[in-house]
Design a protein around this motif. Structure first.
Motif, PDB file in Angstrom:
ATOM      1  N   VAL A 267     -12.493   9.677  48.163  1.00 18.50           N
ATOM      2  CA  VAL A 267     -12.999   8.383  47.703  1.00 18.50           C
ATOM      3  C   VAL A 267     -12.162   7.959  46.509  1.00 18.50           C
ATOM      4  CG1 VAL A 267     -14.991   7.083  46.858  1.00 18.50           C
ATOM      5  CG2 VAL A 267     -15.328   8.994  48.451  1.00 18.50           C
ATOM      6  N   VAL A 268     -11.558   6.777  46.583  1.00 19.53           N
ATOM      7  CA  VAL A 268     -10.684   6.288  45.512  1.00 19.53           C
ATOM      8  C   VAL A 268     -11.125   4.892  45.103  1.00 19.53           C
ATOM      9  CG1 VAL A 268      -8.306   5.798  44.807  1.00 19.53           C
ATOM     10  CG2 VAL A 268      -8.764   7.573  46.508  1.00 19.53           C
ATOM     11  N   GLN A 269     -11.206   4.672  43.804  1.00 22.92           N
ATOM     12  CA  GLN A 269     -11.451   3.325  43.278  1.00 22.92           C
ATOM     13  C   GLN A 269     -10.450   3.050  42.164  1.00 22.92           C
ATOM     14  OE1 GLN A 269     -15.491   2.561  42.079  1.00 22.92           O
ATOM     15  NE2 GLN A 269     -16.272   2.585  44.179  1.00 22.92           N
ATOM     16  N   SER A 270     -10.000   1.807  42.095  1.00 20.77           N
ATOM     17  CA  SER A 270      -9.073   1.399  41.038  1.00 20.77           C
ATOM     18  C   SER A 270      -9.382  -0.047  40.663  1.00 20.77           C
ATOM     19  CB  SER A 270      -7.616   1.537  41.499  1.00 20.77           C
ATOM     20  OG  SER A 270      -7.374   0.754  42.658  1.00 20.77           O
ATOM     21  N   ARG A 271      -9.060  -0.379  39.424  1.00 20.57           N
ATOM     22  CA  ARG A 271      -9.295  -1.753  38.961  1.00 20.57           C
ATOM     23  C   ARG A 271      -8.301  -2.075  37.858  1.00 20.57           C
ATOM     24  NH1 ARG A 271     -12.954  -4.003  34.895  1.00 20.57           N
ATOM     25  NH2 ARG A 271     -13.367  -6.197  35.365  1.00 20.57           N
ATOM     26  N   ARG A 272      -7.645  -3.207  38.000  1.00 22.95           N
ATOM     27  CA  ARG A 272      -6.672  -3.636  37.015  1.00 22.95           C
ATOM     28  C   ARG A 272      -7.395  -4.216  35.807  1.00 22.95           C
ATOM     29  NH1 ARG A 272      -1.607  -3.821  39.159  1.00 22.95           N
ATOM     30  NH2 ARG A 272      -0.872  -5.198  37.503  1.00 22.95           N
ATOM     31  N   GLY A 273      -6.742  -4.111  34.652  1.00 28.45           N
ATOM     32  CA  GLY A 273      -7.309  -4.676  33.432  1.00 28.45           C
ATOM     33  C   GLY A 273      -7.678  -3.608  32.432  1.00 28.45           C
ATOM     34  N   ALA A 274      -7.851  -4.039  31.187  1.00 26.99           N
ATOM     35  CA  ALA A 274      -8.136  -3.100  30.099  1.00 26.99           C
ATOM     36  C   ALA A 274      -9.478  -2.412  30.264  1.00 26.99           C
ATOM     37  CB  ALA A 274      -8.095  -3.839  28.754  1.00 26.99           C
ATOM     38  N   GLY A 275     -10.427  -3.060  30.984  1.00 27.91           N
ATOM     39  CA  GLY A 275     -11.751  -2.471  31.146  1.00 27.91           C
ATOM     40  C   GLY A 275     -11.794  -1.289  32.095  1.00 27.91           C
ATOM     41  N   GLY A 276     -10.814  -1.186  32.975  1.00 29.25           N
ATOM     42  CA  GLY A 276     -10.785  -0.076  33.915  1.00 29.25           C
ATOM     43  C   GLY A 276     -11.892  -0.156  34.953  1.00 29.25           C
ATOM     44  N   THR A 277     -12.128   0.959  35.646  1.00 28.43           N
ATOM     45  CA  THR A 277     -13.147   1.028  36.682  1.00 28.43           C
ATOM     46  C   THR A 277     -14.484   1.450  36.080  1.00 28.43           C
ATOM     47  OG1 THR A 277     -12.471   3.294  37.141  1.00 28.43           O
ATOM     48  CG2 THR A 277     -11.532   1.572  38.526  1.00 28.43           C
ATOM     49  N   SER A 278     -15.563   0.936  36.641  1.00 29.29           N
ATOM     50  CA  SER A 278     -16.900   1.271  36.144  1.00 29.29           C
ATOM     51  C   SER A 278     -17.366   2.599  36.732  1.00 29.29           C
ATOM     52  CB  SER A 278     -17.900   0.169  36.516  1.00 29.29           C
ATOM     53  OG  SER A 278     -17.536  -1.046  35.903  1.00 29.29           O
ATOM     54  N   ARG A 279     -17.943   3.423  35.890  1.00 27.85           N
ATOM     55  CA  ARG A 279     -18.387   4.751  36.312  1.00 27.85           C
ATOM     56  C   ARG A 279     -19.569   4.695  37.280  1.00 27.85           C
ATOM     57  NH1 ARG A 279     -22.574   7.705  34.581  1.00 27.85           N
ATOM     58  NH2 ARG A 279     -22.944   6.179  32.921  1.00 27.85           N
ATOM     59  N   VAL A 280     -20.560   3.843  37.011  1.00 24.53           N
ATOM     60  CA  VAL A 280     -21.805   3.851  37.784  1.00 24.53           C
ATOM     61  C   VAL A 280     -21.590   3.513  39.258  1.00 24.53           C
ATOM     62  CG1 VAL A 280     -24.053   2.733  38.060  1.00 24.53           C
ATOM     63  CG2 VAL A 280     -23.311   3.497  35.805  1.00 24.53           C
ATOM     64  N   PRO A 281     -20.923   2.394  39.605  1.00 23.24           N
ATOM     65  CA  PRO A 281     -20.737   2.117  41.033  1.00 23.24           C
ATOM     66  C   PRO A 281     -19.848   3.141  41.733  1.00 23.24           C
ATOM     67  CG  PRO A 281     -19.551   0.514  39.701  1.00 23.24           C
ATOM     68  CD  PRO A 281     -20.420   1.290  38.768  1.00 23.24           C
ATOM     69  N   PHE A 282     -18.923   3.760  40.991  1.00 23.58           N
ATOM     70  CA  PHE A 282     -18.111   4.791  41.620  1.00 23.58           C
ATOM     71  C   PHE A 282     -18.966   6.002  41.969  1.00 23.58           C
ATOM     72  CE2 PHE A 282     -15.374   8.603  41.316  1.00 23.58           C
ATOM     73  CZ  PHE A 282     -14.582   8.341  42.407  1.00 23.58           C
ATOM     74  N   HIS A 283     -19.772   6.468  41.020  1.00 23.42           N
ATOM     75  CA  HIS A 283     -20.652   7.604  41.300  1.00 23.42           C
ATOM     76  C   HIS A 283     -21.631   7.264  42.422  1.00 23.42           C
ATOM     77  CE1 HIS A 283     -20.080   9.758  37.143  1.00 23.42           C
ATOM     78  NE2 HIS A 283     -18.960   9.640  37.841  1.00 23.42           N
ATOM     79  N   GLN A 284     -22.118   6.034  42.444  1.00 21.28           N
ATOM     80  CA  GLN A 284     -23.019   5.600  43.508  1.00 21.28           C
ATOM     81  C   GLN A 284     -22.332   5.705  44.870  1.00 21.28           C
ATOM     82  OE1 GLN A 284     -23.649   1.428  43.663  1.00 21.28           O
ATOM     83  NE2 GLN A 284     -25.564   1.551  44.819  1.00 21.28           N
ATOM     84  N   THR A 285     -21.079   5.258  44.946  1.00 18.35           N
ATOM     85  CA  THR A 285     -20.324   5.319  46.192  1.00 18.35           C
ATOM     86  C   THR A 285     -20.147   6.759  46.648  1.00 18.35           C
ATOM     87  OG1 THR A 285     -19.145   3.290  45.586  1.00 18.35           O
ATOM     88  CG2 THR A 285     -18.160   4.660  47.307  1.00 18.35           C
ATOM     89  N   VAL A 286     -19.818   7.648  45.714  1.00 21.36           N
ATOM     90  CA  VAL A 286     -19.625   9.058  46.041  1.00 21.36           C
ATOM     91  C   VAL A 286     -20.924   9.680  46.558  1.00 21.36           C
ATOM     92  CG1 VAL A 286     -19.076  11.329  45.072  1.00 21.36           C
ATOM     93  CG2 VAL A 286     -17.731   9.329  44.395  1.00 21.36           C
ATOM     94  N   ILE A 287     -22.031   9.387  45.900  1.00 26.75           N
ATOM     95  CA  ILE A 287     -23.330   9.941  46.296  1.00 26.75           C
ATOM     96  C   ILE A 287     -23.701   9.516  47.711  1.00 26.75           C
ATOM     97  CG2 ILE A 287     -25.817   9.799  45.865  1.00 26.75           C
ATOM     98  CD1 ILE A 287     -25.113   9.720  42.850  1.00 26.75           C
ATOM     99  N   LEU A 288     -23.574   8.233  47.993  1.00 24.18           N
ATOM    100  CA  LEU A 288     -23.981   7.733  49.305  1.00 24.18           C
ATOM    101  C   LEU A 288     -23.074   8.253  50.420  1.00 24.18           C
ATOM    102  CD1 LEU A 288     -24.973   4.051  48.439  1.00 24.18           C
ATOM    103  CD2 LEU A 288     -26.461   6.037  48.755  1.00 24.18           C
ATOM    104  N   GLN A 289     -21.772   8.326  50.165  1.00 22.52           N
ATOM    105  CA  GLN A 289     -20.872   8.872  51.186  1.00 22.52           C
ATOM    106  C   GLN A 289     -21.180  10.344  51.443  1.00 22.52           C
ATOM    107  OE1 GLN A 289     -18.209   7.372  53.296  1.00 22.52           O
ATOM    108  NE2 GLN A 289     -19.079   9.250  54.135  1.00 22.52           N
TER     109      GLN A 289
END
Length: 294
Positions: A267-289
């Motif tokens: 599972v890979v997530q990336s996001r451009r910009g100084a804010g980076g990727t959000s932790r919560v939706p990434f962990h949510q994606t990992v849990i559900l998969q």
């Protein structure tokens, strides 16, 4: 899945949120009041206790099976999969396991010693959440080994291709999407002939639990995600989560490996910009998969 997901709890809630009175548990009996001397008045603490039990009994009798509705109607940050405005979770559709061929066992049941997923691997991919734009190249179908290794830095790709060609890899399924905030998600499911081959590939490439494994494309370095607590873990599965630390480049990368029987998920997530990727939706994606694979 060995446990009911939050989305399934929502599906089983009474229509319209109305509690089912017939399914309500019996009202608990009131506790006995301690005996008192004939000439004394009941102490205030006894009266308060009786009042509290009376109210509790009425509430329990009125709610009954409405508890299933309550878990979906209020904001909760401890239920995997429920989207809330407070923590940034995504709104995934209701999840369900695909049907198995007649007589085929689930991967972690007795008799399935190789822990094989007999369901169509493509149907075990997590669907895109609400508001997402589908990746036209990762549509939930089969992909090539070369497309999979494009997730890694060029220096690692030849070694990964060689190892996959030597291993009994059956096929790779993948899905991708992009959210309105620019977060790009890609999920790859690699299915091998047995759980032993899947674990061997993961251990060779990931390097155990002490490192983040092969560097993903565009990431200067990766480190284990100390905020990951293994939430939503399913028995017989394992998850390894890493994040690109600050200062990162044009885009921050988050990455997770899941090992579930004969299948390894990336599972890979990336996001451009100084804010980076959000932790919560990434962990949510990992849990559900992980739940879909377990």
């Amino acid at each position: 899945m060995t446990e009911q997901t939050a989305a399934e709890a929502e599906a089983e809630a009474p229509a319209g949120g109305a509690p089912d009175a017939a399914a309500a548990p019996p009202v608990p009996p009131l506790p006995p009041v301690p005996p008192l001397p004939p000439t004394s008045r009941p102490p205030r603490r006894v009266l308060r206790a009786v009042a509290r039990w009376t109210v509790a009994a009425l509430v329990l009798g009125g709610l009954g099976a409405g508890s299933a509705y309550a878990i979906t109607s209020k904001e909760r940050t401890d239920v995997p999969g429920l989207a809330t405005e407070s923590d940034g979770r995504w709104g995934f559709p209701r999840l369900s396991l695909p049907a198995l061929p007649p007589g085929a066992p689930r991967p972690f049941t007795e008799g399935n010693t190789a822990e094989v997923h007999h369901a169509d691997l493509r149907r075990l991919l997590l669907p895109a959440p609400a508001g997402a734009t589908a990746d036209k190249k990762l549509t939930g179908g089969w992909i090539s080994t070369e497309r999979f290794v494009s997730e890694y830095e060029k220096s690692s790709r030849a070694d990964i291709v060689a190892e996959l060609k030597e291993s009994p890899l059956r096929h790779i399924a993948a899905r991708g999407w992009t959210m309105p905030d620019g977060t790009s998600s890609r999920i790859y499911l690699l299915q091998f002939n047995s759980a032993g081959y899947a674990e061997a590939f993961h251990d060779d490439r990931y390097g155990g639990t002490a490192t983040a494994g092969d560097p993903p494309a565009g990431a200067a370095q990766m480190e284990l995600d100390e905020s990951w607590s293994g939430g939503g873990k399913v028995e017989h599965t394992a998850s390894y989560v890493a994040v690109e630390p600050k200062p990162f480049g044009a885009a921050q990368v988050r990455q997770a490996y899941l090992v579930a029987g004969d299948t390894v998920a990336l599972v890979v997530q990336s996001r451009r910009g100084a804010g980076g990727t959000s932790r919560v939706p990434f962990h949510q994606t990992v849990i559900l998969q992980n739940q879909l694979l377990g």
